[in-house]
Design a protein around this motif. Structure first.
Motif, mmCIF file in Angstrom:
data_model
loop_
_atom_site.group_PDB
_atom_site.id
_atom_site.type_symbol
_atom_site.label_atom_id
_atom_site.label_comp_id
_atom_site.label_asym_id
_atom_site.label_seq_id
_atom_site.Cartn_x
_atom_site.Cartn_y
_atom_site.Cartn_z
ATOM 1 N N SER A 1 3.628 -78.940 -9.952
ATOM 2 C CA SER A 1 2.476 -78.158 -10.400
ATOM 3 C C SER A 1 1.479 -77.900 -9.276
ATOM 4 O O SER A 1 0.686 -76.965 -9.361
ATOM 5 N N SER B 1 2.744 -76.256 -13.659
ATOM 6 C CA SER B 1 1.490 -75.709 -14.178
ATOM 7 C C SER B 1 1.819 -74.514 -15.073
ATOM 8 O O SER B 1 2.924 -73.969 -15.034
ATOM 9 N N ASN B 2 0.860 -74.101 -15.858
ATOM 10 C CA ASN B 2 1.069 -72.953 -16.751
ATOM 11 C C ASN B 2 1.341 -71.661 -15.982
ATOM 12 O O ASN B 2 1.863 -70.690 -16.547
ATOM 13 N N GLN C 1 5.592 -70.598 -15.049
ATOM 14 C CA GLN C 1 6.547 -70.454 -16.136
ATOM 15 C C GLN C 1 7.877 -69.849 -15.669
ATOM 16 O O GLN C 1 8.947 -70.222 -16.161
ATOM 17 N N LEU D 1 4.717 -78.193 -19.163
ATOM 18 C CA LEU D 1 3.714 -77.325 -18.556
ATOM 19 C C LEU D 1 2.335 -77.951 -18.739
ATOM 20 O O LEU D 1 1.920 -78.248 -19.864
ATOM 21 N N CYS E 1 -1.347 -80.487 -20.878
ATOM 22 C CA CYS E 1 -0.616 -80.702 -22.129
ATOM 23 C C CYS E 1 -1.176 -81.936 -22.819
ATOM 24 O O CYS E 1 -1.602 -82.894 -22.157
#
Length: 292
Positions: A58, A87-88, A91, A107, A110
């Motif tokens: 991340s 990390s978001n 994706q 992700l 959370c």
């Protein structure tokens, strides 16, 4: 420290170490630093252990170019699962990693409860997978899993390999004399002895009863193989005391070589087994190579 059957957690993030170990029994796990996965041979002592690698990407670049090589490193090891922390914004990387075979992706950020549940599910999946592939007594590959592993290796580019069949001498007499509990102890000792003497790339399995098999996919030289088979043969001379009596376990060994004696699993298995019977019939506790 006895490391047998312990879960090896490979992670540098204390938060995830705490989340994972909170659901494990005390003293059933070992924590190793992430550096071990990059050091050749560093995990060899854990060859039969369940390993969970928690890789936190991340904070790395979105593409993480080294990831495919790392995933391939563990793709064919049923004892190792790779959990990716992204990390978001990563994706696309997460989807790619799942398609390549990582066991799960979390992700961040959370919720802690979700993380805990996902980790518990991963540990269950790993254990179920091991139960399917492993002989319940000796914990080495069962016959089906051994065949699948060998067939997978035979499809790769290998120059010379060896299929070794091992049958314990007078095992029925040992069972009749000392009982099946002692017989089980012997089978476990044989499996443990083989685990100690084989290399990381070798495959060992229990074919049924008192029969074991080893597949050596890479024979680097004649001298290398001679030294290795001598080490296996000597390691299989097992002695211990049971009920005041000395128990001695010896073995008959048969060998078939790829490609001289076969290029398919069944052919190599059959020919190595024939050589093993020749060893047994010529006085036991011997090594025989299959002759066409």
């Amino acid at each position: 420290m006895d490391i047998k059957n312990k879960i090896v957690l490979i992670c540098n993030n204390q938060f995830f170490i705490d989340r994972i170990t909170s659901s494990l029994e005390k003293d059933c796990y070992i924590v190793e630093a992430m550096d071990t996965i990059y050091n050749e041979g560093a995990l060899d002592k854990y060859i039969g252990n369940t390993k969970l690698v928690v890789l936190e990407v991340s904070k790395l670049e979105n593409t993480c170019t080294a990831l495919p090589e790392l995933i391939n490193k563990f793709r064919d090891d049923e004892n190792t699962a790779l959990l990716l922390i992204c990390s978001n914004k990563q994706q696309e990387l997460a989807v790619k990693a799942v398609n390549m075979g990582v066991i799960d992706v979390i992700l961040m950020p959370c919720e802690i409860e979700i993380i805990q549940t996902r980790i518990n599910n991963i540990l269950k999946i790993i254990n179920l997978k091991r139960q399917v592939l492993r002989d319940p007594l000796t914990k080495i590959y069962n016959r089906t899993a051994f065949e699948e592993m060998v067939q997978r290796l035979l499809k790769q580019k290998i120059d010379k390999a060896a299929f070794i069949m091992i049958d314990l001498d007078d095992f029925k007499y040992l069972n009749d004399t000392f009982g099946h509990d002692v017989g089980d102890v012997v089978l476990i000792k044989v499996a443990d002895a083989l685990i100690e003497v084989v290399d990381r790339d070798d495959v060992i399995g229990r074919m049924g009863g008192d029969e074991f098999a080893i597949f050596i996919p890479y024979i680097y030289s004649k001298e290398y193989f001679i030294n290795k088979i001598k080490a296996i043969f000597n390691k299989l001379k097992i002695q211990f005391i049971e009920k005041g009596k000395k128990v001695t376990v010896l073995s008959s060994i048969g060998i078939a070589f790829f490609p001289e004696h076969g290029i398919e699993f069944n052919e190599l298995y059959r020919n190595a087994d024939t050589a093993q019977y020749q060893s047994k019939n010529s006085g036991k506790n011997k090594i025989k190579i299959y002759k066409n």
